[in-house]
Design an enzyme around this catalytic site. Structure first.
Site, PDB file in Angstrom:
ATOM      1  N   CYS A  87       0.808  -1.221   0.000  1.00  0.00           N
ATOM      2  CA  CYS A  87       0.000   0.000   0.000  1.00  0.00           C
ATOM      3  C   CYS A  87       0.838   1.266   0.000  1.00  0.00           C
ATOM      4  CB  CYS A  87      -1.003   0.006   1.150  1.00  0.00           C
ATOM      5  SG  CYS A  87      -0.332   0.426   2.754  1.00  0.00           S
ATOM      6  N   HIS A 162      -2.296   1.458   7.336  1.00  0.00           N
ATOM      7  CA  HIS A 162      -2.600   1.594   5.910  1.00  0.00           C
ATOM      8  C   HIS A 162      -2.305   3.012   5.431  1.00  0.00           C
ATOM      9  CE1 HIS A 162      -4.513   0.656   2.153  1.00  0.00           C
ATOM     10  NE2 HIS A 162      -5.512   1.499   2.336  1.00  0.00           N
TER      11      HIS A 162
END
Length: 318
Positions: A87, A162
């Protein structure tokens, strides 16, 4: 998402030096800096800012609690995250893929052009199948790194961090989250004043406000133009015109920027080095001297202080 042991994508540290090295490998004239405040004064030295990269602890939230609106017809660049641990690079790709006229390396240009017209899922699969991009992503991961995770054990949400992106596109503030179905529009912004940054500040501060007070479960990075080339040119012009007072100020800032890059280079060299032999020898020595427990507690304290300084976790763990 694919299993991290099969994907070959390793954890990425949320560090300006790591991200700036990745951007350099991608052939873009951009760097990243930590942000500890969103006030105008703190952001001024990083202008022009192209995007904000936001790191947060991932938790499952109800669909109806989401701020903004999905834009399934988004015409720009957007890729889904289809493998674990990718990510950070996906966030970078979703950001730089939407900066108009941004210079890029040949491989990156070819990759973005090749994925034009693909849906986000296919685009994500193509991107994360790129060997050279995965190598660039993993370049600052320690060699022969050892994972303590059991492949058969699923990570919990409490462990998952994230990266997402907030940036302007066609007059609106967009949120690019590779785990979401589509880009999220947070509405139009005014061109006057601080422009898109003012609207993005509102959106990000509202997001941060959903965390408990004094929470350290997030951090923020500014993706911006590398100031060194413009500072060098400005300094040369001032020196040529005889404006020594302003030239001294510009020279001082240029020195700070160069020192920062020297520090990044030093820290990145440590990241590339295999320290396992040294660590093993130190642990044995500490154990023989009955100092291992004390060293462990000191290490926990140092890690806690580092995370507090950086505003949360230092790793991308999704």
């Amino acid at each position: 998402m694919a299993d991290e042991f099969q994907s070959g994508w390793q954890l990425t540290e949320s560090d300006p030096g790591v991200f700036s090295e990745l951007l350099k490998r991608l052939g873009t004239p951009l760097v990243v800096d930590d942000l500890y405040s969103l006030d105008s004064l703190s952001l001024a030295e990083h202008q022009p800012i192209q995007a904000f990269i936001f790191l947060f602890k991932w938790v499952s939230t109800p669909q109806d609690s989401m701020a903004g609106q999905y834009d399934p017809e988004f015409p720009g660049f957007f890729a889904h995250q289809v493998v674990n641990n990718a990510c950070a690079t996906l966030a970078v790709m979703n950001a730089i893929g939407n900066v108009p006229g941004l210079p890029m390396g040949t491989e990156l240009t070819d990759l973005i052009n090749f994925t034009t017209g693909m849906d986000p899922q296919t685009r994500g699969m193509v991107i994360t199948s790129s060997d050279w991009l995965r190598e660039a992503h993993n370049a600052l991961s320690p060699p022969s790194s050892i994972s303590l995770d059991d492949p058969s054990t699923q990570k919990t949400a409490a462990d998952a961090y994230h990266f997402i992106v907030y940036m302007p596109y066609m007059g609106c503030i967009y949120e690019f989250d590779g785990l979401k179905d589509a880009p999220i529009s947070h509405g139009v912004y005014e061109e006057k004043g601080e422009g898109w940054v003012a609207k993005a500040r509102e959106v990000i501060e509202a997001r941060i406000a959903t965390y408990p007070p004094e929470s350290l479960d997030f951090s923020l990075l500014a993706l911006h133009d590398d100031p060194v080339p413009s500072l060098q040119k400005h300094l040369a012009d001032l020196q040529a015109s005889g404006n020594q007072a302003e030239a001294a100020e510009v020279a001082a800032r240029l020195e700070r920027e160069n020192h920062k890059r020297e520090q990044w280079a030093f820290e990145n060299s440590l990241r590339r080095h295999n320290h396992f032999g040294l660590i093993h020898a130190l642990l044995l020595a500490l154990a023989k001297g009955n100092q291992l427990d004390t060293a462990k507690e000191n290490a926990k304290k140092a890690l806690s202080e580092r995370r507090a300084k950086k505003g949360g976790s230092a790793m991308d763990e999704d």
